[in-house]
Design an enzyme around this catalytic site. Structure first.
Site, PDB file in Angstrom:
ATOM      1  CE  LYS A 153       2.354  -4.551   6.924  1.00  8.67           C
ATOM      2  NZ  LYS A 153       2.496  -3.718   5.717  1.00  8.67           N
TER       3      LYS A 153
ATOM      4  CB  ILE B 214       5.964  -5.779   6.607  1.00 11.76           C
ATOM      5  CG1 ILE B 214       6.345  -7.240   6.362  1.00 11.76           C
ATOM      6  CG2 ILE B 214       5.880  -5.023   5.268  1.00 11.76           C
ATOM      7  CD1 ILE B 214       5.374  -8.003   5.481  1.00 11.76           C
TER       8      ILE B 214
ATOM      9  CB  THR C 145      -0.926   0.013   1.226  1.00 13.66           C
ATOM     10  OG1 THR C 145      -1.629  -1.226   1.275  1.00 13.66           O
ATOM     11  CG2 THR C 145      -1.919   1.152   1.156  1.00 13.66           C
TER      12      THR C 145
ATOM     13  CE1 TYR D  68      -1.133  -4.758   6.439  1.00 16.27           C
ATOM     14  CE2 TYR D  68      -1.119  -4.340   4.075  1.00 16.27           C
ATOM     15  CZ  TYR D  68      -0.982  -3.888   5.375  1.00 16.27           C
ATOM     16  OH  TYR D  68      -0.702  -2.563   5.608  1.00 16.27           O
TER      17      TYR D  68
END
Length: 291
Positions: A164, A206, A46, A135
């Site tokens: 994540k 991350i 993103t 995620y």
């Protein structure tokens, strides 16, 4: 997934003033983060402003990242959408031979039920030639993946190997860590919470901030993973004000302001993202003078 423990960095996509991709700046950034000690990079996260990139640009970015990383560190590729069929098509069309894994965000905007999220990921995992990293970022998707949903996917789907977690809910994070499969990797998606989450048992981050703070952030994560929390705390508190400034208005506008101050790229975006305000840009500059 041993290779994805530690610090991953969600790369920004540098643009020129005319909004074309600045390939020279991206190469500089890749070298900056690898020289700083990050363990791997994420292309098309993103933070890379992927909603504004064309399908052709996404393929070009993947290929360019593989070329410039040159196998110095693993590369994770972000492929996610609210249309499950489109994710499957992109998995088929994108050049993924050199990818270590796929980072796939939970379906956004549609706000599916937990069962809908589970079926989405099972379909994506079945189609993927690479391992899947879940995620969860409800601040962007509008729907939280519960701990129960994550754990069900972790236990039931062989090709789903990591998570994540960016809900900001520390209890949810601990529930996942407590009951996950032994070889399932859980990493933080919240820079400001990362140290606490590492203390709870996460095995990496991350990061957005590591685009700029590559050396200090990587050192903090490694210290925490070695249970050297005095050293990790010192580095975390050194960067803490920076985290606050970085996310005060928008990501990636904040991190690009940091990188512009460092001379690594132009402070350029594609709408609807715009640069941070002049006031915040000046505050970032003042912080970096002290840093």
């Amino acid at each position: 997934m041993e290779q994805l423990k530690g610090t991953g960095v969600a790369l920004v996509t540098p643009f020129k003033a005319d909004e074309s991709i600045d390939w020279n700046a991206l190469e500089r950034l890749i070298n900056h983060v690898i020289d700083g000690g990050v363990n791997y990079v994420v292309s098309l996260g993103t933070t890379g402003e992927t909603p504004t990139l064309s399908a052709e640009e996404k393929v070009d970015l993947i290929k360019f990242t593989f070329e410039k990383v040159a196998k110095r560190v693993p590369v994770v590729v972000g492929i996610g959408d609210y249309n499950t069929k489109d994710v499957v098509k992109r998995l088929e069309k994108c050049p993924l031979d050199e990818a270590a894994a796929i980072l796939s965000v939970a379906p956004y905007y549609s706000k599916p039920s937990q069962e809908g999220i589970i079926q989405h990921y099972k379909t994506v995992a079945a189609a993927s030639p690479k391992p899947i990293i879940l995620y969860n970022v409800p601040g962007r998707t509008g729907r939280n993946m519960t701990a129960a949903t994550t754990l069900r996917l972790a236990h039931e789907v062989e090709n789903i190997v990591a998570m994540k977690e960016a809900s900001g809910d520390m209890v949810q994070c601990m529930q996942i860590i407590k009951d996950k499969p032994k070889d399932f990797l859980v990493v933080s998606g919240d820079d400001a919470l990362a140290l606490g989450q590492l203390a709870c048992g996460m095995e990496g981050v991350i990061s957005v901030a590591a685009n700029y703070f590559a050396a200090d952030f990587s050192s903090m994560v490694q210290a925490a993973l070695l249970n050297d929390f005095p050293a990790a705390r010192a580095l975390n508190y050194k960067m803490l004000e920076g985290f606050d400034l970085m996310f005060a208005e928008n990501n990636p506008a904040g991190i690009k302001a940091f990188l512009h101050h460092a001379g690594l790229l132009e402070n350029s975006f594609r709408l609807p993202v715009v640069p941070v305000s002049n006031e915040l840009y000046a505050k970032i500059g003042d912080f970096l003078k002290k840093y």
